[in-house]
Design an enzyme around this catalytic site. Structure first.
Site, PDB file in Angstrom:
ATOM      1  N   CYS A   4       0.867  -1.177   0.000  1.00  0.00           N
ATOM      2  CA  CYS A   4       0.000   0.000   0.000  1.00  0.00           C
ATOM      3  C   CYS A   4       0.906   1.229   0.000  1.00  0.00           C
ATOM      4  O   CYS A   4       1.900   1.268   0.732  1.00  0.00           O
ATOM      5  CB  CYS A   4      -0.876  -0.058   1.254  1.00  0.00           C
ATOM      6  SG  CYS A   4      -1.533   1.502   1.819  1.00  0.00           S
ATOM      7  N   CYS A   7       1.272   2.802   3.429  1.00  0.00           N
ATOM      8  CA  CYS A   7       2.058   1.940   4.316  1.00  0.00           C
ATOM      9  C   CYS A   7       3.548   2.050   3.985  1.00  0.00           C
ATOM     10  O   CYS A   7       4.395   1.993   4.884  1.00  0.00           O
ATOM     11  CB  CYS A   7       1.585   0.492   4.223  1.00  0.00           C
ATOM     12  SG  CYS A   7       0.053   0.177   5.132  1.00  0.00           S
ATOM     13  N   ASP A  30       0.429  16.570   1.278  1.00  0.00           N
ATOM     14  CA  ASP A  30      -0.041  15.944   0.046  1.00  0.00           C
ATOM     15  C   ASP A  30       0.906  16.290  -1.103  1.00  0.00           C
ATOM     16  O   ASP A  30       1.375  17.416  -1.223  1.00  0.00           O
ATOM     17  CB  ASP A  30      -1.469  16.428  -0.268  1.00  0.00           C
ATOM     18  CG  ASP A  30      -2.176  15.531  -1.257  1.00  0.00           C
ATOM     19  OD1 ASP A  30      -3.112  14.815  -0.864  1.00  0.00           O
ATOM     20  OD2 ASP A  30      -1.781  15.534  -2.454  1.00  0.00           O
ATOM     21  N   HIS A  46      -3.141  -0.239   9.040  1.00  0.00           N
ATOM     22  CA  HIS A  46      -3.807  -0.156   7.740  1.00  0.00           C
ATOM     23  C   HIS A  46      -5.301  -0.468   7.846  1.00  0.00           C
ATOM     24  O   HIS A  46      -5.681  -1.559   8.260  1.00  0.00           O
ATOM     25  CB  HIS A  46      -3.149  -1.131   6.745  1.00  0.00           C
ATOM     26  CG  HIS A  46      -3.794  -1.104   5.395  1.00  0.00           C
ATOM     27  ND1 HIS A  46      -3.328  -0.317   4.359  1.00  0.00           N
ATOM     28  CD2 HIS A  46      -4.895  -1.730   4.914  1.00  0.00           C
ATOM     29  CE1 HIS A  46      -4.118  -0.471   3.313  1.00  0.00           C
ATOM     30  NE2 HIS A  46      -5.069  -1.327   3.618  1.00  0.00           N
ATOM     31  N   ASN A  87     -12.565  11.185   2.148  1.00  0.00           N
ATOM     32  CA  ASN A  87     -13.184  10.545   0.986  1.00  0.00           C
ATOM     33  C   ASN A  87     -13.312   9.044   1.230  1.00  0.00           C
ATOM     34  O   ASN A  87     -12.332   8.386   1.612  1.00  0.00           O
ATOM     35  CB  ASN A  87     -12.335  10.793  -0.267  1.00  0.00           C
ATOM     36  CG  ASN A  87     -12.349  12.251  -0.704  1.00  0.00           C
ATOM     37  OD1 ASN A  87     -13.368  12.929  -0.586  1.00  0.00           O
ATOM     38  ND2 ASN A  87     -11.222  12.734  -1.207  1.00  0.00           N
ATOM     39  N   GLY A  93     -14.556   9.684  -4.620  1.00  0.00           N
ATOM     40  CA  GLY A  93     -13.281   9.842  -5.312  1.00  0.00           C
ATOM     41  C   GLY A  93     -12.081   9.357  -4.522  1.00  0.00           C
ATOM     42  O   GLY A  93     -10.970   9.853  -4.715  1.00  0.00           O
ATOM     43  N   HIS A  98      -5.964   3.482   1.907  1.00  0.00           N
ATOM     44  CA  HIS A  98      -5.497   3.483   3.297  1.00  0.00           C
ATOM     45  C   HIS A  98      -6.152   4.731   3.872  1.00  0.00           C
ATOM     46  O   HIS A  98      -5.863   5.853   3.400  1.00  0.00           O
ATOM     47  CB  HIS A  98      -3.961   3.564   3.353  1.00  0.00           C
ATOM     48  CG  HIS A  98      -3.373   3.554   4.738  1.00  0.00           C
ATOM     49  ND1 HIS A  98      -2.375   2.676   5.120  1.00  0.00           N
ATOM     50  CD2 HIS A  98      -3.629   4.329   5.824  1.00  0.00           C
ATOM     51  CE1 HIS A  98      -2.040   2.900   6.389  1.00  0.00           C
ATOM     52  NE2 HIS A  98      -2.798   3.909   6.840  1.00  0.00           N
ATOM     53  N   HIS A 100      -7.383   8.050   5.124  1.00  0.00           N
ATOM     54  CA  HIS A 100      -6.611   9.279   5.321  1.00  0.00           C
ATOM     55  C   HIS A 100      -7.554  10.465   5.445  1.00  0.00           C
ATOM     56  O   HIS A 100      -8.535  10.577   4.719  1.00  0.00           O
ATOM     57  CB  HIS A 100      -5.619   9.509   4.173  1.00  0.00           C
ATOM     58  CG  HIS A 100      -6.229   9.418   2.803  1.00  0.00           C
ATOM     59  ND1 HIS A 100      -6.484   8.211   2.187  1.00  0.00           N
ATOM     60  CD2 HIS A 100      -6.641  10.381   1.956  1.00  0.00           C
ATOM     61  CE1 HIS A 100      -7.028   8.436   1.009  1.00  0.00           C
ATOM     62  NE2 HIS A 100      -7.159   9.739   0.838  1.00  0.00           N
ATOM     63  N   HIS A 102      -7.851  14.369   4.961  1.00  0.00           N
ATOM     64  CA  HIS A 102      -7.235  15.543   4.334  1.00  0.00           C
ATOM     65  C   HIS A 102      -7.462  16.738   5.264  1.00  0.00           C
ATOM     66  O   HIS A 102      -8.605  17.006   5.665  1.00  0.00           O
ATOM     67  CB  HIS A 102      -7.910  15.880   3.005  1.00  0.00           C
ATOM     68  CG  HIS A 102      -7.791  14.846   1.933  1.00  0.00           C
ATOM     69  ND1 HIS A 102      -6.946  14.986   0.854  1.00  0.00           N
ATOM     70  CD2 HIS A 102      -8.442  13.671   1.742  1.00  0.00           C
ATOM     71  CE1 HIS A 102      -7.087  13.939   0.051  1.00  0.00           C
ATOM     72  NE2 HIS A 102      -7.986  13.123   0.563  1.00  0.00           N
TER      73      HIS A 102
HETATM   74  P1  5GP Z   1      -8.022  10.450  -2.052  1.00  0.00           P
HETATM   75  O1  5GP Z   1      -8.419  10.882  -3.443  1.00  0.00           O
HETATM   76  O2  5GP Z   1      -7.798   8.953  -1.980  1.00  0.00           O
HETATM   77  O3  5GP Z   1      -8.950  10.956  -0.990  1.00  0.00           O
HETATM   78  O4  5GP Z   1      -6.661  11.191  -1.753  1.00  0.00           O
HETATM   79  C1  5GP Z   1      -5.416  10.645  -2.020  1.00  0.00           C
HETATM   80  C2  5GP Z   1      -4.440  11.783  -1.875  1.00  0.00           C
HETATM   81  O5  5GP Z   1      -3.133  11.242  -1.806  1.00  0.00           O
HETATM   82  C3  5GP Z   1      -4.456  12.761  -3.057  1.00  0.00           C
HETATM   83  O6  5GP Z   1      -4.715  14.086  -2.584  1.00  0.00           O
HETATM   84  C4  5GP Z   1      -3.052  12.621  -3.643  1.00  0.00           C
HETATM   85  O7  5GP Z   1      -2.534  13.851  -4.134  1.00  0.00           O
HETATM   86  C5  5GP Z   1      -2.241  12.084  -2.489  1.00  0.00           C
HETATM   87  N1  5GP Z   1      -1.112  11.263  -2.869  1.00  0.00           N
HETATM   88  C6  5GP Z   1      -1.110  10.261  -3.792  1.00  0.00           C
HETATM   89  N2  5GP Z   1       0.106   9.703  -3.863  1.00  0.00           N
HETATM   90  C7  5GP Z   1       0.891  10.358  -2.951  1.00  0.00           C
HETATM   91  C8  5GP Z   1       2.264  10.218  -2.569  1.00  0.00           C
HETATM   92  O8  5GP Z   1       3.018   9.375  -3.066  1.00  0.00           O
HETATM   93  N3  5GP Z   1       2.722  11.068  -1.617  1.00  0.00           N
HETATM   94  C9  5GP Z   1       1.910  12.018  -1.033  1.00  0.00           C
HETATM   95  N4  5GP Z   1       2.465  12.800  -0.115  1.00  0.00           N
HETATM   96  N5  5GP Z   1       0.616  12.161  -1.371  1.00  0.00           N
HETATM   97  C10 5GP Z   1       0.116  11.346  -2.321  1.00  0.00           C
HETATM   98 ZN    ZN Z   2      -1.763   1.012   4.054  1.00  0.00          ZN
END
Ligand code: 5GP
Ligand code: ZN
Length: 114
Positions: A4, A7, A30, A46, A87, A93, A98, A100, A102
């Site tokens: 992941c 992770c 982000d 996780h 989300n 979206g 994992h 998270h 925002h």
């Molecule tokens: P989701 O759309 O799943 O709610 O948000 C995933 C978030 O993870 C997005 O805002 C995206 O920019 C961020 N993200 C994706 N890959 C990485 C990464 O490798 N490093 C960091 N710091 N953020 C990431």
């Molecule tokens: Zn994870």
């Protein structure tokens, strides 16, 4: 061991700008920020999404919110305001499975969200 993205960040196999870390959670900026402050706050354990959270995690969820309050203060947006986004699954979206939170701030937010 979870295959992941987040992770891997927790295990320091991938780089991230870590703004806070303890035994239970890690917070990092982000990679594609949608606001001047855009930090992701995640549990180290996780869980794919909020749908996988049970009563056993109720203290952890409260802990994360308290740490978000602290990080918002550290980032200087506690008074100006901030938004927490969690989300969950496809209509929201969710891209990374994992859980998270925002933390977004540093600009005026619109409502309703897109
Ligand atoms: P989701 O759309 O799943 O709610 O948000 C995933 C978030 O993870 C997005 O805002 C995206 O920019 C961020 N993200 C994706 N890959 C990485 C990464 O490798 N490093 C960091 N710091 N953020 C990431
Ligand atoms: Zn994870």
């Amino acid at each position: 061991m979870e295959d992941c993205l987040f992770c891997k960040i927790i295990r320091k196999e991938l780089p991230a700008n870590v703004v806070y870390e303890d035994d239970l959670i890690i917070a990092f900026d982000d990679i594609n920020p949608k606001a001047p402050v855009h930090t992701l706050v995640i549990p180290k354990e996780h869980f794919s999404s909020l749908n996988d959270i049970t009563e056993a995690q109720h203290a952890l969820m409260g802990y994360i919110l308290l740490k978000i309050q602290m990080i918002a203060d550290k980032k200087g947006i506690a008074e100006s305001g901030y938004r927490i986004v969690l989300n969950t699954a496809s209509d929201a979206g969710q891209d990374v499975f994992h859980i998270h939170f925002h933390l977004l701030g540093g600009r005026r937010m619109t409502w309703p969200p897109g």
